[in-house]
Design a protein around this motif. Sequence first.
Motif, PDB file in Angstrom:
ATOM      1  N   SER A   2       0.829  -1.208   0.000  1.00 26.34           N
ATOM      2  CA  SER A   2       0.000   0.000   0.000  1.00 26.34           C
ATOM      3  C   SER A   2       0.861   1.254   0.000  1.00 26.34           C
ATOM      4  O   SER A   2       2.027   1.235   0.368  1.00 26.34           O
ATOM      5  CB  SER A   2      -0.908  -0.006   1.232  1.00 26.34           C
ATOM      6  N   ASP A   3       0.243   2.360  -0.426  1.00 24.56           N
ATOM      7  CA  ASP A   3       0.917   3.661  -0.372  1.00 24.56           C
ATOM      8  C   ASP A   3       1.362   3.988   1.048  1.00 24.56           C
ATOM      9  O   ASP A   3       2.441   4.512   1.263  1.00 24.56           O
ATOM     10  CB  ASP A   3      -0.034   4.768  -0.839  1.00 24.56           C
ATOM     11  N   VAL A   4       0.484   3.681   2.014  1.00 27.83           N
ATOM     12  CA  VAL A   4       0.780   3.993   3.405  1.00 27.83           C
ATOM     13  C   VAL A   4       2.024   3.235   3.864  1.00 27.83           C
ATOM     14  O   VAL A   4       2.928   3.809   4.466  1.00 27.83           O
ATOM     15  CB  VAL A   4      -0.437   3.676   4.320  1.00 27.83           C
ATOM     16  N   LYS A   5       2.088   1.957   3.551  1.00 28.11           N
ATOM     17  CA  LYS A   5       3.261   1.152   3.932  1.00 28.11           C
ATOM     18  C   LYS A   5       4.516   1.717   3.279  1.00 28.11           C
ATOM     19  O   LYS A   5       5.576   1.799   3.914  1.00 28.11           O
ATOM     20  CB  LYS A   5       3.031  -0.311   3.521  1.00 28.11           C
ATOM     21  N   ALA A   6       4.417   2.153   2.040  1.00 25.98           N
ATOM     22  CA  ALA A   6       5.571   2.736   1.337  1.00 25.98           C
ATOM     23  C   ALA A   6       6.044   4.016   2.025  1.00 25.98           C
ATOM     24  O   ALA A   6       7.256   4.261   2.125  1.00 25.98           O
ATOM     25  CB  ALA A   6       5.211   3.020  -0.122  1.00 25.98           C
ATOM     26  N   ILE A   7       5.111   4.820   2.529  1.00 21.82           N
ATOM     27  CA  ILE A   7       5.476   6.050   3.242  1.00 21.82           C
ATOM     28  C   ILE A   7       6.253   5.702   4.509  1.00 21.82           C
ATOM     29  O   ILE A   7       7.291   6.292   4.796  1.00 21.82           O
ATOM     30  CB  ILE A   7       4.218   6.880   3.587  1.00 21.82           C
ATOM     31  N   PHE A   8       5.770   4.705   5.248  1.00 17.64           N
ATOM     32  CA  PHE A   8       6.468   4.311   6.475  1.00 17.64           C
ATOM     33  C   PHE A   8       7.837   3.705   6.173  1.00 17.64           C
ATOM     34  O   PHE A   8       8.815   3.988   6.868  1.00 17.64           O
ATOM     35  CB  PHE A   8       5.611   3.361   7.311  1.00 17.64           C
ATOM     36  N   ASP A   9       7.919   2.887   5.139  1.00 17.17           N
ATOM     37  CA  ASP A   9       9.219   2.323   4.753  1.00 17.17           C
ATOM     38  C   ASP A   9      10.207   3.429   4.398  1.00 17.17           C
ATOM     39  O   ASP A   9      11.381   3.380   4.755  1.00 17.17           O
ATOM     40  CB  ASP A   9       9.068   1.357   3.569  1.00 17.17           C
ATOM     41  N   ASP A  30      -2.503   5.954  13.522  1.00 15.59           N
ATOM     42  CA  ASP A  30      -3.802   5.388  13.155  1.00 15.59           C
ATOM     43  C   ASP A  30      -4.262   6.120  11.908  1.00 15.59           C
ATOM     44  O   ASP A  30      -4.614   7.300  11.963  1.00 15.59           O
ATOM     45  CB  ASP A  30      -4.814   5.562  14.289  1.00 15.59           C
ATOM     46  N   ILE A  31      -4.231   5.415  10.789  1.00 19.47           N
ATOM     47  CA  ILE A  31      -4.603   6.014   9.510  1.00 19.47           C
ATOM     48  C   ILE A  31      -6.091   5.754   9.277  1.00 19.47           C
ATOM     49  O   ILE A  31      -6.589   4.662   9.548  1.00 19.47           O
ATOM     50  CB  ILE A  31      -3.741   5.421   8.362  1.00 19.47           C
ATOM     51  N   ASP A  32      -6.793   6.768   8.778  1.00 16.66           N
ATOM     52  CA  ASP A  32      -8.250   6.720   8.685  1.00 16.66           C
ATOM     53  C   ASP A  32      -8.807   5.554   7.868  1.00 16.66           C
ATOM     54  O   ASP A  32      -9.943   5.172   8.056  1.00 16.66           O
ATOM     55  CB  ASP A  32      -8.806   8.037   8.137  1.00 16.66           C
ATOM     56  N   ASP A  33      -7.997   4.964   6.989  1.00 15.39           N
ATOM     57  CA  ASP A  33      -8.516   3.836   6.205  1.00 15.39           C
ATOM     58  C   ASP A  33      -8.441   2.515   6.974  1.00 15.39           C
ATOM     59  O   ASP A  33      -8.678   1.453   6.429  1.00 15.39           O
ATOM     60  CB  ASP A  33      -7.790   3.718   4.864  1.00 15.39           C
ATOM     61  N   GLY A  34      -8.097   2.611   8.260  1.00 18.37           N
ATOM     62  CA  GLY A  34      -8.085   1.414   9.097  1.00 18.37           C
ATOM     63  C   GLY A  34      -6.700   0.838   9.335  1.00 18.37           C
ATOM     64  O   GLY A  34      -6.538  -0.082  10.131  1.00 18.37           O
ATOM     65  N   LYS A  35      -5.692   1.350   8.662  1.00 22.47           N
ATOM     66  CA  LYS A  35      -4.338   0.852   8.851  1.00 22.47           C
ATOM     67  C   LYS A  35      -3.739   1.438  10.127  1.00 22.47           C
ATOM     68  O   LYS A  35      -3.958   2.599  10.452  1.00 22.47           O
ATOM     69  CB  LYS A  35      -3.442   1.242   7.670  1.00 22.47           C
ATOM     70  N   GLN A  36      -2.989   0.611  10.829  1.00 19.06           N
ATOM     71  CA  GLN A  36      -2.295   1.070  12.026  1.00 19.06           C
ATOM     72  C   GLN A  36      -0.839   0.618  11.952  1.00 19.06           C
ATOM     73  O   GLN A  36      -0.556  -0.530  11.593  1.00 19.06           O
ATOM     74  CB  GLN A  36      -2.932   0.488  13.291  1.00 19.06           C
ATOM     75  N   TYR A  37       0.041   1.532  12.281  1.00 16.41           N
ATOM     76  CA  TYR A  37       1.468   1.230  12.332  1.00 16.41           C
ATOM     77  C   TYR A  37       2.038   1.912  13.563  1.00 16.41           C
ATOM     78  O   TYR A  37       1.503   2.914  14.028  1.00 16.41           O
ATOM     79  CB  TYR A  37       2.204   1.795  11.106  1.00 16.41           C
ATOM     80  N   PHE A  38       3.154   1.352  14.072  1.00 16.68           N
ATOM     81  CA  PHE A  38       3.870   2.074  15.109  1.00 16.68           C
ATOM     82  C   PHE A  38       5.359   1.997  14.826  1.00 16.68           C
ATOM     83  O   PHE A  38       5.845   1.046  14.215  1.00 16.68           O
ATOM     84  CB  PHE A  38       3.509   1.603  16.523  1.00 16.68           C
ATOM     85  N   VAL A  39       6.040   3.060  15.233  1.00 16.07           N
ATOM     86  CA  VAL A  39       7.480   3.160  15.049  1.00 16.07           C
ATOM     87  C   VAL A  39       8.091   3.320  16.435  1.00 16.07           C
ATOM     88  O   VAL A  39       7.729   4.223  17.186  1.00 16.07           O
ATOM     89  CB  VAL A  39       7.854   4.368  14.160  1.00 16.07           C
ATOM     90  N   ILE A  40       9.004   2.410  16.757  1.00 19.09           N
ATOM     91  CA  ILE A  40       9.726   2.479  18.025  1.00 19.09           C
ATOM     92  C   ILE A  40      11.070   3.142  17.755  1.00 19.09           C
ATOM     93  O   ILE A  40      11.825   2.686  16.892  1.00 19.09           O
ATOM     94  CB  ILE A  40       9.927   1.080  18.631  1.00 19.09           C
ATOM     95  N   VAL A  41      11.339   4.222  18.464  1.00 19.19           N
ATOM     96  CA  VAL A  41      12.596   4.952  18.314  1.00 19.19           C
ATOM     97  C   VAL A  41      13.332   4.880  19.649  1.00 19.19           C
ATOM     98  O   VAL A  41      12.790   5.258  20.685  1.00 19.19           O
ATOM     99  CB  VAL A  41      12.340   6.428  17.942  1.00 19.19           C
ATOM    100  N   LEU A  60      -0.984   9.379  16.782  1.00 21.86           N
ATOM    101  CA  LEU A  60      -1.346  10.354  15.760  1.00 21.86           C
ATOM    102  C   LEU A  60      -2.382   9.735  14.831  1.00 21.86           C
ATOM    103  O   LEU A  60      -2.155   8.660  14.277  1.00 21.86           O
ATOM    104  CB  LEU A  60      -0.102  10.761  14.966  1.00 21.86           C
ATOM    105  N   GLU A  61      -3.495  10.421  14.686  1.00 25.36           N
ATOM    106  CA  GLU A  61      -4.548   9.964  13.773  1.00 25.36           C
ATOM    107  C   GLU A  61      -4.646  10.942  12.617  1.00 25.36           C
ATOM    108  O   GLU A  61      -4.667  12.156  12.824  1.00 25.36           O
ATOM    109  CB  GLU A  61      -5.894   9.921  14.487  1.00 25.36           C
ATOM    110  N   MET A  62      -4.686  10.385  11.399  1.00 20.48           N
ATOM    111  CA  MET A  62      -4.805  11.231  10.206  1.00 20.48           C
ATOM    112  C   MET A  62      -5.196  10.356   9.028  1.00 20.48           C
ATOM    113  O   MET A  62      -5.194   9.133   9.128  1.00 20.48           O
ATOM    114  CB  MET A  62      -3.470  11.934   9.924  1.00 20.48           C
ATOM    115  N   ASP A  63      -5.494  11.006   7.891  1.00 16.10           N
ATOM    116  CA  ASP A  63      -5.757  10.220   6.694  1.00 16.10           C
ATOM    117  C   ASP A  63      -4.438  10.023   5.928  1.00 16.10           C
ATOM    118  O   ASP A  63      -3.426  10.651   6.232  1.00 16.10           O
ATOM    119  CB  ASP A  63      -6.851  10.829   5.825  1.00 16.10           C
ATOM    120  N   ALA A  64      -4.472   9.133   4.968  1.00 12.68           N
ATOM    121  CA  ALA A  64      -3.254   8.783   4.223  1.00 12.68           C
ATOM    122  C   ALA A  64      -2.682   9.980   3.468  1.00 12.68           C
ATOM    123  O   ALA A  64      -1.465  10.143   3.376  1.00 12.68           O
ATOM    124  CB  ALA A  64      -3.543   7.626   3.263  1.00 12.68           C
TER     125      ALA A  64
END
Length: 105
Positions: A2-9, A30-41, A60-64
């Motif tokens: 997905s585009d969202v996964k590509a942005i996180f990568d 929390d992305i509005d299309d239902g996708k959730q990701y987390f980044v541990i720093v 953080l909640e937002m749309d893609a």
Amino acid sequence: MSDVKAIFDSMVSRFDADEADDMDAIFQFDIDDGKQYFVIVDDSGCALSEGEHDDPTVTLEMDAETLKAVMGGELDGMAAFMQGKIRADGDIMLATKLTQIFPNE
């Protein structure tokens, strides 16, 4: 992929360890299309995972489109927050450091 996964990568590949020095944080997205990701720093770097973390430092909640614009440098994160395009919960000041930790090329 997905585009969202590509942005996180892309974010992970741009990680700036110097900017994240002494940081120990979990950014939940929390992305509005239902996708959730987390980044541990932390001191060892950053790691991306899909899903919801049990105890994020900031959520953080937002749309893609907003995610893409902010991480692509087209939209200031604070401006997006003030416009209501990003909703934040937790350590909001930490969220302001995102574009420093993950700078644009």
